[in-house]
Design a protein around this motif. Structure first.
Motif, PDB file in Angstrom:
ATOM      1  N   LEU A  84       6.305  74.066 -74.395  1.00 33.87           N
ATOM      2  CA  LEU A  84       6.863  73.603 -75.581  1.00 33.87           C
ATOM      3  C   LEU A  84       7.481  72.146 -75.309  1.00 33.87           C
ATOM      4  N   LEU A  85       7.412  71.841 -73.956  1.00 35.39           N
ATOM      5  CA  LEU A  85       7.981  70.455 -73.712  1.00 35.39           C
ATOM      6  C   LEU A  85       7.393  69.297 -74.593  1.00 35.39           C
ATOM      7  N   GLY A  86       8.435  68.880 -75.210  1.00 35.73           N
ATOM      8  CA  GLY A  86       7.820  67.387 -75.874  1.00 35.73           C
ATOM      9  C   GLY A  86       7.354  67.847 -77.215  1.00 35.73           C
ATOM     10  N   ALA A  87       7.474  69.197 -77.541  1.00 38.11           N
ATOM     11  CA  ALA A  87       6.996  69.509 -78.756  1.00 38.11           C
ATOM     12  C   ALA A  87       7.835  68.792 -80.013  1.00 38.11           C
ATOM     13  N   PRO A  88       7.149  68.559 -81.142  1.00 32.63           N
ATOM     14  CA  PRO A  88       7.784  68.126 -82.339  1.00 32.63           C
ATOM     15  C   PRO A  88       8.832  68.927 -82.768  1.00 32.63           C
ATOM     16  N   PRO A  89       9.897  68.341 -83.644  1.00 36.85           N
ATOM     17  CA  PRO A  89      10.967  69.459 -83.940  1.00 36.85           C
ATOM     18  C   PRO A  89      10.416  70.522 -85.046  1.00 36.85           C
ATOM     19  N   ASN A  90       9.349  70.047 -85.611  1.00 34.99           N
ATOM     20  CA  ASN A  90       8.997  71.107 -86.849  1.00 34.99           C
ATOM     21  C   ASN A  90       7.871  72.185 -86.362  1.00 34.99           C
ATOM     22  N   ALA A  91       7.800  71.773 -85.014  1.00 35.33           N
ATOM     23  CA  ALA A  91       6.870  72.887 -84.328  1.00 35.33           C
ATOM     24  C   ALA A  91       7.161  74.382 -84.674  1.00 35.33           C
ATOM     25  N   LEU A  92       6.181  75.165 -85.079  1.00 33.51           N
ATOM     26  CA  LEU A  92       6.449  76.582 -85.442  1.00 33.51           C
ATOM     27  C   LEU A  92       6.143  77.559 -84.124  1.00 33.51           C
ATOM     28  N   THR A  93       7.222  77.828 -83.371  1.00 36.65           N
ATOM     29  CA  THR A  93       7.108  78.391 -81.909  1.00 36.65           C
ATOM     30  C   THR A  93       8.104  79.602 -81.981  1.00 36.65           C
ATOM     31  N   GLU A  94       7.605  80.620 -81.389  1.00 36.20           N
ATOM     32  CA  GLU A  94       8.689  81.778 -81.095  1.00 36.20           C
ATOM     33  C   GLU A  94       8.573  82.194 -79.660  1.00 36.20           C
ATOM     34  N   PHE A  95       9.623  82.798 -79.049  1.00 34.09           N
ATOM     35  CA  PHE A  95       9.596  83.562 -77.919  1.00 34.09           C
ATOM     36  C   PHE A  95      10.308  84.900 -78.249  1.00 34.09           C
ATOM     37  N   HIS A  96       9.736  85.830 -77.409  1.00 30.21           N
ATOM     38  CA  HIS A  96      10.263  87.226 -77.625  1.00 30.21           C
ATOM     39  C   HIS A  96      10.027  88.152 -76.561  1.00 30.21           C
ATOM     40  N   VAL A  97      11.174  88.570 -76.013  1.00 30.11           N
ATOM     41  CA  VAL A  97      11.252  89.536 -74.651  1.00 30.11           C
ATOM     42  C   VAL A  97      11.296  91.020 -75.460  1.00 30.11           C
ATOM     43  N   LEU A  98      10.377  91.866 -74.923  1.00 28.37           N
ATOM     44  CA  LEU A  98      10.393  93.357 -75.250  1.00 28.37           C
ATOM     45  C   LEU A  98      11.134  94.032 -74.116  1.00 28.37           C
ATOM     46  N   LEU A 155      -9.289  79.138 -66.292  1.00 31.53           N
ATOM     47  CA  LEU A 155      -9.206  78.050 -67.225  1.00 31.53           C
ATOM     48  C   LEU A 155      -7.955  77.159 -67.253  1.00 31.53           C
ATOM     49  N   GLU A 156      -7.971  75.826 -67.276  1.00 31.34           N
ATOM     50  CA  GLU A 156      -7.124  74.830 -67.213  1.00 31.34           C
ATOM     51  C   GLU A 156      -6.521  74.608 -68.798  1.00 31.34           C
ATOM     52  N   VAL A 157      -5.556  74.966 -69.199  1.00 26.99           N
ATOM     53  CA  VAL A 157      -4.992  74.853 -70.741  1.00 26.99           C
ATOM     54  C   VAL A 157      -3.799  74.084 -70.623  1.00 26.99           C
ATOM     55  N   MET A 158      -2.882  74.348 -69.532  1.00 24.05           N
ATOM     56  CA  MET A 158      -1.671  73.909 -69.733  1.00 24.05           C
ATOM     57  C   MET A 158      -1.526  72.287 -69.484  1.00 24.05           C
ATOM     58  N   ASN A 159      -2.536  71.657 -68.783  1.00 23.53           N
ATOM     59  CA  ASN A 159      -2.554  70.058 -69.000  1.00 23.53           C
ATOM     60  C   ASN A 159      -2.704  69.684 -70.376  1.00 23.53           C
ATOM     61  N   TYR A 160      -3.175  70.425 -71.225  1.00 21.94           N
ATOM     62  CA  TYR A 160      -3.183  70.031 -72.545  1.00 21.94           C
ATOM     63  C   TYR A 160      -2.297  70.622 -73.527  1.00 21.94           C
ATOM     64  N   LYS A 161      -1.081  70.888 -72.909  1.00 21.38           N
ATOM     65  CA  LYS A 161      -0.079  71.463 -73.897  1.00 21.38           C
ATOM     66  C   LYS A 161       0.319  70.759 -75.149  1.00 21.38           C
ATOM     67  N   SER A 162       0.255  69.391 -75.114  1.00 16.58           N
ATOM     68  CA  SER A 162       0.639  68.500 -76.066  1.00 16.58           C
ATOM     69  C   SER A 162      -0.283  68.776 -77.275  1.00 16.58           C
ATOM     70  N   PHE A 163      -1.617  69.230 -76.953  1.00 17.92           N
ATOM     71  CA  PHE A 163      -2.578  69.224 -77.930  1.00 17.92           C
ATOM     72  C   PHE A 163      -2.278  70.518 -78.655  1.00 17.92           C
ATOM     73  N   LEU A 164      -2.022  71.768 -77.829  1.00 16.75           N
ATOM     74  CA  LEU A 164      -1.726  72.928 -78.413  1.00 16.75           C
ATOM     75  C   LEU A 164      -0.595  73.151 -79.186  1.00 16.75           C
ATOM     76  N   GLN A 165       0.468  72.036 -78.981  1.00 11.53           N
ATOM     77  CA  GLN A 165       1.628  72.504 -79.839  1.00 11.53           C
ATOM     78  C   GLN A 165       1.446  72.184 -81.355  1.00 11.53           C
ATOM     79  N   GLN A 166       0.250  71.783 -81.812  1.00 11.91           N
ATOM     80  CA  GLN A 166       0.066  71.603 -83.118  1.00 11.91           C
ATOM     81  C   GLN A 166      -0.088  72.828 -84.022  1.00 11.91           C
ATOM     82  N   TYR A 167      -0.227  73.996 -82.888  1.00 12.66           N
ATOM     83  CA  TYR A 167      -0.703  75.131 -83.641  1.00 12.66           C
ATOM     84  C   TYR A 167       0.412  76.019 -83.540  1.00 12.66           C
ATOM     85  N   PRO A 168       0.884  76.927 -84.825  1.00  8.40           N
ATOM     86  CA  PRO A 168       1.832  77.839 -84.558  1.00  8.40           C
ATOM     87  C   PRO A 168       1.679  78.783 -83.296  1.00  8.40           C
TER      88      PRO A 168
END
Length: 335
Positions: free
Chosen positions: A293-307, A255-268
């Protein structure tokens, strides 16, 4: 003189369905529902304070104005992988938590024939199947919090792209978002989807399933040899298991989803990976997250964790850490 016509007899369930229901009956929490003519195995965890009595397994699902949490298992996995998280997630968030076995895996039926454009082993079908499954069991009008492992987040993103009004947020565990990371390469899928490939799969999986290479150290998984490994191996005994896996290989298209990353950035989005993920290296995960997250708006709720000391299936190796990350993230989204 014509003979009187005999009354038509009701059609009998297939041997596969009878076998699936019989084996799965040992778990009283499991349920079956027919989705697009496929007998689908699933479980629902509800907050304990919502239980009305022991006879009413499902209270009214409309009594809460909250999203539903849907857990999507990894390739070659099943809903058993969420055993540590489902009830605790429900109790902590007040949401209903749902998990199901995708076609080809677990206790869900493995169709041997299908209508045109309804091949249950294609990626496109899995996206539609996910939405239809929730409708059938009564959650069709609710927002979805996705928690998925490996290919699970890719399906979640594909649902978000096609049905944006249904998605609340996405939690990714060891995600395979790039096309090159989604399953074996095309040549390997072609070989494994053939009859000789199926015979190889049968021999390899019988000896080596579950695949320990996906873990940092299976010895850290509680009761691995005595409970976990035998439970993961139960589907190997079910009708059409190896055929289903072979068809899943044969018909799988990434499934190709990364081409639409700007659309996905609206979701936490919460991105979680292990530092010893041998399927997708941790550096690759960092690259994908940065690209996502490239070009995501400043208020985007995103987190990255390495276990630490964790492989490709965090919910198995680090159940408490994954549970706490999910609960805290969901609460930060306002649920």
């Amino acid at each position: 003189m014509s003979l009187p016509s005999l009354p038509s007899l009701p059609s009998l369930p297939s041997i596969q369905r009878v076998f699936l229901e019989s084996v799965a009956s040992s778990d009283p929490e499991g349920r079956f529902v027919e989705v697009d003519n496929i007998l689908t195995y699933y479980k629902v965890a509800i907050p304990q304070h919502q239980y009305h009595n022991s006879q009413n397994y499902y209270p009214s699902i409309n009594e809460q104005n909250k999203p539903v949490i849907l857990c999507l298992h990894q390739f070659m996995g099943c809903l058993y992988t969420w055993r540590f998280q489902m009830q605790s997630l429900a109790d902590a968030t007040g949401c209903h938590v749902v998990a199901y076995d995708r076609p080809a895996y677990g206790f869900t039926e493995r169709p041997t024939q299908w209508e045109e454009n309804k091949n249950p082993y294609t990626s496109e079908f899995l996206v539609e199947f996910t939405v239809q499954f929730l409708r059938v069991i009564g959650y069709g009008e609710k927002k979805i919090i996705f928690i998925g492992c490996s290919i699970g987040p890719t399906i979640s993103c594909a649902v978000a792209l096609k049905y944006p009004h249904l998605v609340h947020s996405i939690i990714m565990l060891g995600p395979s978002l790039k096309i090159d990371d989604q399953g074996p390469p095309p040549v390997a899928r072609f070989i494994l989807g053939s009859l000789p490939g199926r015979l190889y799969l049968k021999a390899a999986l019988y000896r080596n399933f579950p695949l320990t290479v996906l873990y940092h150290d299976v010895n850290t998984v509680p009761e691995w040899e005595s409970v976990v490994k035998p439970c993961y191996r139960v589907p190997l005994t079910l009708p059409n298991f190896y055929e289903g896996v072979s068809w899943a290989m044969k018909y799988f298209v990434p499934l190709e989803v990364m081409n639409y990353k700007s659309f996905l950035q609206q979701y936490p989005i919460c991105y979680v990976c292990g530092d010893d993920d041998k399927y997708t290296n941790v550096d690759r995960h960092r690259e994908v997250y940065s690209e996502l997250l490239l070009g995501a708006p400043p208020n985007a709720l995103t987190e990255f964790h390495v276990l630490e000391s964790c492989g490709h299936i965090p919910q198995d190796e680090k159940p408490e850490e994954v549970l706490n990350l999910c609960i805290n993230f969901i609460k930060r989204t306002g649920v």
